[in-house]
Design an enzyme around this catalytic site. Structure first.
Site, short mmCIF file in Angstrom:
data_model
loop_
_atom_site.label_atom_id
_atom_site.label_comp_id
_atom_site.label_asym_id
_atom_site.label_seq_id
_atom_site.Cartn_x
_atom_site.Cartn_y
_atom_site.Cartn_z
N VAL A 15 65.38 -24.72 23.87
CA VAL A 15 66.74 -25.17 23.58
C VAL A 15 67.51 -24.13 22.77
O VAL A 15 68.61 -23.71 23.15
CB VAL A 15 66.72 -26.52 22.84
CG1 VAL A 15 68.09 -26.87 22.29
CG2 VAL A 15 66.27 -27.61 23.80
N ALA A 222 69.38 -41.77 26.46
CA ALA A 222 69.66 -41.07 27.73
C ALA A 222 68.34 -40.67 28.39
O ALA A 222 68.15 -40.88 29.60
CB ALA A 222 70.52 -39.82 27.46
N CYS A 275 59.72 -33.80 26.91
CA CYS A 275 60.55 -34.76 26.18
C CYS A 275 60.51 -36.21 26.64
O CYS A 275 60.55 -37.10 25.78
CB CYS A 275 61.98 -34.27 26.17
SG CYS A 275 62.12 -32.74 25.20
P1 NAD Z 1 60.16 -25.23 21.49
O1 NAD Z 1 58.80 -25.59 21.01
O2 NAD Z 1 60.33 -24.48 22.74
O3 NAD Z 1 60.94 -24.43 20.34
C1 NAD Z 1 60.94 -24.79 19.01
C2 NAD Z 1 60.86 -23.51 18.18
O4 NAD Z 1 61.04 -23.83 16.80
C3 NAD Z 1 59.51 -22.81 18.27
O5 NAD Z 1 59.69 -21.50 18.76
C4 NAD Z 1 58.98 -22.81 16.83
O6 NAD Z 1 58.26 -21.64 16.50
C5 NAD Z 1 60.27 -22.91 16.06
N1 NAD Z 1 60.10 -23.40 14.68
C6 NAD Z 1 59.40 -24.47 14.24
N2 NAD Z 1 59.52 -24.57 12.90
C7 NAD Z 1 60.31 -23.56 12.49
C8 NAD Z 1 60.81 -23.14 11.23
N3 NAD Z 1 60.51 -23.81 10.10
N4 NAD Z 1 61.58 -22.05 11.17
C9 NAD Z 1 61.89 -21.36 12.29
N5 NAD Z 1 61.46 -21.71 13.51
C10 NAD Z 1 60.68 -22.81 13.62
O7 NAD Z 1 60.95 -26.62 21.57
P2 NAD Z 1 62.22 -26.94 22.51
O8 NAD Z 1 61.74 -27.33 23.86
O9 NAD Z 1 63.22 -25.88 22.35
O10 NAD Z 1 62.72 -28.28 21.82
C11 NAD Z 1 63.36 -28.26 20.57
C12 NAD Z 1 64.00 -29.62 20.34
O11 NAD Z 1 65.00 -29.83 21.34
C13 NAD Z 1 63.05 -30.80 20.45
O12 NAD Z 1 63.44 -31.77 19.53
C14 NAD Z 1 63.28 -31.31 21.87
O13 NAD Z 1 63.01 -32.69 21.96
C15 NAD Z 1 64.75 -31.04 22.06
N6 NAD Z 1 65.18 -30.84 23.45
C16 NAD Z 1 64.43 -30.10 24.31
C17 NAD Z 1 64.89 -29.87 25.61
C18 NAD Z 1 64.10 -29.04 26.60
O14 NAD Z 1 64.49 -28.99 27.75
N7 NAD Z 1 63.01 -28.41 26.23
C19 NAD Z 1 66.12 -30.39 26.01
C20 NAD Z 1 66.87 -31.13 25.11
C21 NAD Z 1 66.39 -31.35 23.82
C1 UGA Z 2 65.16 -33.97 30.73
C2 UGA Z 2 66.60 -34.51 30.86
O1 UGA Z 2 66.97 -34.47 32.24
C3 UGA Z 2 67.57 -33.67 30.03
O2 UGA Z 2 68.87 -34.25 30.10
C4 UGA Z 2 67.09 -33.65 28.59
O3 UGA Z 2 67.93 -32.82 27.81
C5 UGA Z 2 65.69 -33.10 28.53
O4 UGA Z 2 64.82 -33.92 29.36
C6 UGA Z 2 65.08 -33.13 27.18
O5 UGA Z 2 65.51 -33.87 26.32
O6 UGA Z 2 64.11 -32.38 27.04
P1 UGA Z 2 63.81 -31.96 31.80
O7 UGA Z 2 62.63 -32.71 31.27
O8 UGA Z 2 63.94 -30.53 31.48
O9 UGA Z 2 65.16 -32.66 31.29
O10 UGA Z 2 63.86 -32.09 33.39
P2 UGA Z 2 64.22 -33.30 34.38
O11 UGA Z 2 64.99 -32.74 35.49
O12 UGA Z 2 64.79 -34.45 33.67
O13 UGA Z 2 62.80 -33.70 34.95
C7 UGA Z 2 61.83 -34.36 34.15
C8 UGA Z 2 60.65 -34.77 35.02
O14 UGA Z 2 61.03 -35.83 35.89
C9 UGA Z 2 60.14 -33.65 35.91
O15 UGA Z 2 58.73 -33.69 35.96
C10 UGA Z 2 60.73 -33.98 37.27
O16 UGA Z 2 60.01 -33.46 38.33
C11 UGA Z 2 60.66 -35.50 37.22
N1 UGA Z 2 61.61 -36.16 38.16
C12 UGA Z 2 62.95 -35.96 38.02
C13 UGA Z 2 61.12 -37.02 39.12
O17 UGA Z 2 59.90 -37.23 39.23
N2 UGA Z 2 62.01 -37.64 39.94
C14 UGA Z 2 63.35 -37.47 39.85
O18 UGA Z 2 64.10 -38.08 40.63
C15 UGA Z 2 63.83 -36.60 38.87
#
Ligand code: NAD
Ligand code: UGA
Length: 459
Positions: A15, A222, A275
């Site tokens: 993110v 969501a 997530c």
């Molecule tokens: P990630 O594990 O990829 O990244 C998190 C980073 O934070 C890591 O690189 C870690 O080293 C760093 N970190 C932890 N503690 C720290 C500190 N004290 N100082 C500096 N860096 C530090 O995680 P992510 O997938 O980017 O997710 C981050 C947040 O965003 C989560 O809460 C997740 O639920 C949310 N989120 C993720 C997605 C997604 O698609 N991955 C989408 C929407 C929201």
């Molecule tokens: C999901 C949400 O779509 C994002 O809006 C949100 O920000 C994010 O989680 C988060 O909070 O981390 P992501 O997990 O990256 O995003 O990908 P998605 O496209 O949502 O797919 C999630 C899983 O559901 C995948 O394994 C995908 O293959 C599966 N999926 C998706 C299905 O099995 N069927 C579908 O119709 C759609």
């Protein structure tokens, strides 16, 4: 020319990196710094071998890096300079103590709050970018304001909705940007400052503002709603397999109702990703904490159906292959949790691979982007029975079965006639994504097991 605003993001993950790269690209007058405790990750953000694979990301990073986008590790100095600090650290499911297996582990979050407080010398806006339990902002405010140094920290909630694989599109053209704040004069002023930042490229009507608790909760809700749709269609896929209905037809028929909509109704081996499961379990935990047992049970069902779907897929494989997999070689096509990402967190492929190995099968994993992560996920498990091969043709050679786990487009384009020729017979194909042309595969000679529609076998 001096920069008009100093923006900092703590956490350079899936993110933090892409989100800040987009802000830097769209707001050239802002200096955007992304920090992480993981130096190796920061080094990769400073190279062209980024730690995250996302279509289009490298171009965005290259356009802004060194101009107004910087990846660094010097926490103290950067916190001091910043006016707006996004916090985007990981918030995984807690694996110890109270709430283990359900609650969000907020230790990284809290450490960050303390770091900000200890290093700050001026007022700041702190933005929750991570996904957090509702009411976290209150805890953040209490930690930030506990030092008595007379600094003012305004906490905002600005959850991220990007999906992996489409992160750049989602960031460039979001359905909405949500900004929650305290509804005090200073809270509303901070809210406006963040609205203005996004206004650099997001149309006004797509920027939604709300009170801070609604914003925090909306992110969990969501994800819960999205996952619920997948579990709903996956539950129906089980019924379709028993009744000769075709889940793809049901999905289309249901999804064309404008009130329901056609997105997120693709049946699968189960949803993965870092997530969905964690956020629903967190929602369940919060509901139980407030004594809302029936609400908690309702949402827990979404995760239960997901586990059931993955287990069901595995049992279909086992039953179809005469109830023994010992010594059989199975090609796992795709290890990423979805296409166009190298991320394997909570990928159903992990659960399937482990179950196959428990049955003494040999597995060959092929994936265009996720082999490194797959190796880490399966490290130390039956290593003599697992291979990782880039080329899908080579991976499938000599196998008894193919199991499609990820909907990579490249898998659709393979020559399945050639693949079939080089496989053991009878050859099986289990399509956990309904990705392939099942009629064609059956005609080639495969015994085909799709999701949510009866199998096509030569027996
Ligand atoms: P990630 O594990 O990829 O990244 C998190 C980073 O934070 C890591 O690189 C870690 O080293 C760093 N970190 C932890 N503690 C720290 C500190 N004290 N100082 C500096 N860096 C530090 O995680 P992510 O997938 O980017 O997710 C981050 C947040 O965003 C989560 O809460 C997740 O639920 C949310 N989120 C993720 C997605 C997604 O698609 N991955 C989408 C929407 C929201
Ligand atoms: C999901 C949400 O779509 C994002 O809006 C949100 O920000 C994010 O989680 C988060 O909070 O981390 P992501 O997990 O990256 O995003 O990908 P998605 O496209 O949502 O797919 C999630 C899983 O559901 C995948 O394994 C995908 O293959 C599966 N999926 C998706 C299905 O099995 N069927 C579908 O119709 C759609």
């Amino acid at each position: 020319m001096p920069f008009q605003k100093n923006i900092l993001c703590i956490g350079a993950g899936y993110v933090g990196g892409p989100t800040m790269a987009m802000i830097a690209l769209k707001c050239p007058s802002c200096r955007v710094v992304v920090l992480d405790i993981n130096k190796e990750k920061i080094d990769r953000w400073n190279s062209d071998d980024l730690p995250v694979y996302e279509p289009g990301l490298l171009q965005v990073v290259q356009a802004a890096r060194g101009r107004n986008l910087f990846f660094r590790t010097d926490m103290e100095e950067e916190i001091r300079q910043a006016e707006i600090i996004f916090v985007s650290v990981n918030t995984p499911t807690k694996s110890y103590g109270a709430g283990s297996g359900l609650a969000a582990d907020l230790q990284y979050w809290e450490k960050t709050a303390r770091q900000i407080r200890n290093c700050s010398r001026s007022d700041k806006i702190i933005v929750e970018k991570s996904t957090l339990p509702v009411k976290t902002a209150q805890a953040m405010e209490r930690i930030l304001n506990a030092s008595g140094n007379n600094l003012r920290f305004e906490v905002l909630s600005n959850p991220e909705f990007l999906a992996e694989g489409t992160a750049i599109q989602d960031l460039e053209n979001p359905d909405r940007v949500l900004i929650g704040s305290r509804e005090t004069p200073t809270g509303l002023a901070a809210r406006m400052e963040l609205v203005e930042l996004y206004r650099s490229w997001v149309p006004k009507e797509r920027i939604i503002t709300s009170n801070i608790w609604s914003s925090e909760l909306s992110k969990l809700v969501a994800n819960a709603f999205l996952a619920q749709r997948i579990s709903s269609i996956n539950s129906i896929s089980a019924l379709c397999e028993k009744t000769n209905a075709d889940v793809r037809e049901v999905s289309r028929a249901v999804g064309t109702d404008g009130r329901i909509g056609d997105k997120f109704l693709n049946p699968s081996v189960g949803f993965g990703g870092s997530c969905f499961k964690k956020d629903i379990l967190n929602l369940v935990y919060i509901c139980r904490n407030y004594g809302l047992e029936t609400v908690a049970d309702y949402w827990e069902g979404v995760v239960r159906i997901n586990d059931y779907q993955t287990e069901r897929f595995f049992m279909t494989m086992l039953n179809a292959m005469f109830n023994t997999l010992a010594g059989k070689k199975i090609c796992i096509m795709g290890f990423a949790f979805k296409a166009n990402t190298g991320d394997t967190r909570e990928s159903p492929a992990i659960a399937i691979a482990k179950k196959l190995l428990e049955e003494q099968a040999l597995i060959v994993v092929t994936d265009p982007k996720a082999l490194e992560n797959a190796k880490a996920d399966l490290a130390g498990i039956a290593t003599d029975r697992v291979r990782y091969i880039d080329d899908p043709y080579e991976a499938a050679r000599g196998c008894d079965a193919l199991a499609v786990m990820t909907e990579w487009e490249v898998f659709r384009e393979l020559d399945y006639r050639a693949i079939f020729t080089d496989m053991q017979k009878p050859a099986f194909l289990f399509d956990g994504r309904n990705l392939l042309d099942h009629r064609m595969l059956f005609d080639v000679g495969f015994n085909v097991y799709p999701i949510g529609t009866p199998a096509m076998t030569h027996f």
